[in-house]
Design an enzyme around this catalytic site. Structure first.
Site, PDB file in Angstrom:
ATOM      1  N   GLY A 325       0.790  -1.251  -0.008  1.00 44.88           N
ATOM      2  CA  GLY A 325       0.028  -0.016   0.132  1.00 44.88           C
ATOM      3  C   GLY A 325       1.065   1.466   0.008  1.00 44.88           C
ATOM      4  O   GLY A 325       2.044   1.359  -0.618  1.00 44.88           O
ATOM      5  N   SER A 326       0.370   2.258   0.646  1.00 46.59           N
ATOM      6  CA  SER A 326       0.902   3.545   0.905  1.00 46.59           C
ATOM      7  C   SER A 326       2.226   3.759   1.372  1.00 46.59           C
ATOM      8  O   SER A 326       2.800   4.662   1.322  1.00 46.59           O
ATOM      9  CB  SER A 326       0.065   4.605   1.206  1.00 46.59           C
ATOM     10  OG  SER A 326      -1.037   4.875   0.399  1.00 46.59           O
TER      11      SER A 326
END
Length: 608
Positions: A325-326
């Site tokens: 993810g981020s």
């Protein structure tokens, strides 16, 4: 009546016949005597050593002395694996007149599981008949007492005092320390003398990685026995050498703090010292009791662990693969800077979505209304997806792969634990090789925010964070320090950037936990400075339609929550990664876990 004729005797002839018979008998007696003397000489002189040894072995038995396994402690000396006294039942096949009757009799006194009997059958096929074989380990006191009373009824069976492995903190260190178990039939072929003597081998974790060092070296003793195989006295002994004790880099207090912070939720926490790669904590939840495996786990207990939907046997820190993810956005930012693709002040407009060329598809930002005009200084703390969509498009998947691989993504970290998985860092070549397909431009955008084909372990994310904290100098993560541990080596191709580029990325991560950042609330009152990055990993694909983005889904389909951090910001002494399965929010779920771990290390006993 006619008169009978009488034969005239010839004394001289009879005497000659008698003498011949005497000579023949004496010759036969001499021959037989000579043969007996020759045979006696052969046995007494020529074969003396052989039969003297055989005679000796009728009363003297050689026995192997199992070494004490080396203990394992944490960095402060707290016991993680120890040896405790126990009773074991041994059986010598050649001294047992009726094996089946003996086993039936023993079953009335002690509990013999099918696994114990199968194990005995395996050992009988691979060991000599005169060797004492383990029938049952870890008898309780009542079983030992019952057998002792009826000992005289079981020739060839004896009760011995042994040392057994015990893990005083059980589930807390199960995945990282591992456990020992009985040597199975496959392992028996290549088992060392030490493993055969103790009948156990490291099966997972540190116990497996350093099994050779922990085993020690066997000893031997000569024991005088009676006709039934009972030991009378020890004649000679060569002492066993205990295994090497291991002191891990792990901190038990920090381990407990990480486990407590997860609060029973499925997930993982890995904490490293970015200066030297020491593994300070490695927690995987849910977990299990490793003591169940020491004497051979029962079928019922093993099936219970295997069928548990929470998968307690899975090491989520080392083998759990999740989209990062981020959390990869700081690494993406550095890739853009070092490749001269972007400058920190370059702006991108974020209306809440991104469109690739003339495609009608909209790639949405997590913030529906958009972030407006953003540059790198704002994109990292606000985690603007649109900014990183655009950066991914400009970099291209292959340059992204080359840059992110320098942080260890898509490769094994080389930690001194068995079973590590490498995850996936996609590229054109990877997709062509693995999926037999071409790469599509839209897949580059998903990869740019840590989704798509990207998968990583919590350990890899912790290592990548440590490399940011140390500016590319953190060596291979290690649980056992040198000189006993595996060699510590630097990354083969570490990330390289200028001091200003490192500072730009670090400042962006510091802004994440500062006012306006996505993790500010979790660390707002911390008495130390820190840097971090939140992330969410999508479990399944959602429609790009706005009205589908917030729909209710089953708990097991909720996004995973991630957070990476290091502290203190000015001189980092700890770098960590947190994963909470189906935790939904990196800022609301994973970041508070990291805060508790950072507090425990920087403000508690670990820092001292």
């Amino acid at each position: 009546m006619p008169r009978q004729r009488q034969t005239i005797k010839d004394p001289a002839a009879e005497l000659r016949l008698f003498r011949k018979r005497v000579v023949l008998v004496l010759a036969l007696m001499a021959l037989i005597g000579g043969l007996l003397v020759a045979r006696l000489a052969w046995l007494q002189v020529v074969q003396h050593d052989r039969y003297a040894t055989a005679s000796h072995n009728n009363s003297i038995r050689a026995e192997v002395i199992a070494p004490a396994r080396g203990i394992i402690t944490d960095r402060n000396g707290a016991l993680l694996a120890e040896n405790v006294s126990s009773f074991s039942l041994y059986l010598t096949p050649e001294n047992v007149p009726d094996l089946d009757a003996t086993l039936r009799g023993l079953e009335a006194l002690v509990s013999l599981r099918p696994a114990d009997l199968e194990r005995l059958a395996q050992l009988r096929r691979s060991r000599p008949r005169f060797e004492a074989l383990v029938l049952r380990r870890y008898l309780d006191e009542s079983e030992a007492a019952r057998f002792a009373v009826h000992r005289h009824n079981f020739p060839g069976v004896e009760l011995r005092g042994d040392l057994s492995r015990h893990y005083p903190h059980g589930p807390l260190t199960a995945h990282v320390v591992g456990y020992v178990g009985r040597v199975n039939e496959t392992e028996l072929v290549q088992a060392s003398a030490e493993q055969r003597a103790t009948d156990s081998i490291g099966k997972s974790g540190v116990e497996k990685s350093y099994d050779a060092e922990l085993q020690g070296r066997v000893g031997y003793q000569e024991v005088e026995v009676d006709a039934q195989g009972r030991r009378l006295r020890i004649l000679n002994r060569s002492r066993a050498q205990p295994g090497t004790p291991l002191r891990l880099n792990l901190d038990l207090d920090l381990q407990l703090a990480a486990k407590t912070a997860l609060a029973g939720r499925a997930g993982a926490v890995v904490a490293l010292d970015p200066r030297d790669g020491q593994v300070l904590a490695m927690v995987s939840e849910p977990t299990f009791d490793p003591n169940l495996f020491v004497g051979g786990i029962s079928v019922e207990d093993y099936q219970r662990l295997l069928t548990n939907p929470d998968r307690p046997l899975m090491d989520r820190a080392l083998r759990g693969l999740y989209p990062p993810g981020s959390t990869i956005k700081p690494l993406m930012a550095l890739a853009g800077l070092t490749s001269n693709t972007v400058r920190p002040t370059d702006h991108v407009w974020c209306p809440g979505w991104y469109r690739l060329g003339n495609s009608p598809r909209r790639y949405r930002c997590w913030k529906r209304e958009g972030h407006g005009q953003v540059d790198m200084h704002r994109a990292v703390p606000q985690s603007c997806d649109v900014y990183f969509y655009d950066l991914a498009r400009r970099l291209g998947i292959d340059r992204m792969h080359d840059s992110l691989s320098r942080f260890g993504l898509g490769a094994l970290t080389g930690i001194d634990l068995p079973g590590e998985l490498a995850g996936v860092l996609p590229s054109r070549a990877w997709k062509r090789r693995v999926r037999k397909e071409i790469w599509y431009p839209g897949e580059t955008l998903s990869a740019g925010i840590g989704q798509g084909y990207n998968t990583a372990t919590t350990l890899q994310l912790a290592m990548a964070t440590a490399l940011v904290a140390s500016r590319g100098t953190t060596p291979t993560p290690r649980l056992v320090p040198p000189p006993l541990g595996l060699p510590v080596s630097a990354a083969e191709h570490p990330p390289v950037a200028s001091a200003q580029q490192w500072q730009t990325v670090s400042d962006g991560m510091h802004a994440v936990v500062s006012p306006g950042g996505t993790a500010y609330r979790a660390l707002q009152d911390a008495p130390y400075s820190a840097a971090g990055k939140t992330g969410t990993a999508q479990v399944f694909g959602l429609s790009q339609r706005a009205d589908d983005r917030g729909r209710d889904v089953a708990k097991h389909l909720l996004d995973h929550a991630l957070f990476i951090a290091y502290a203190p910001f000015e001189a980092p002494r700890i770098a960590l990664a947190v994963l909470v399965e189906n935790g939904v929010s990196g800022s609301g779920t994973a970041a508070p876990v990291a805060r508790l771990v950072l507090d425990a290390w920087l403000l508690g006993e670990g820092d001292r």
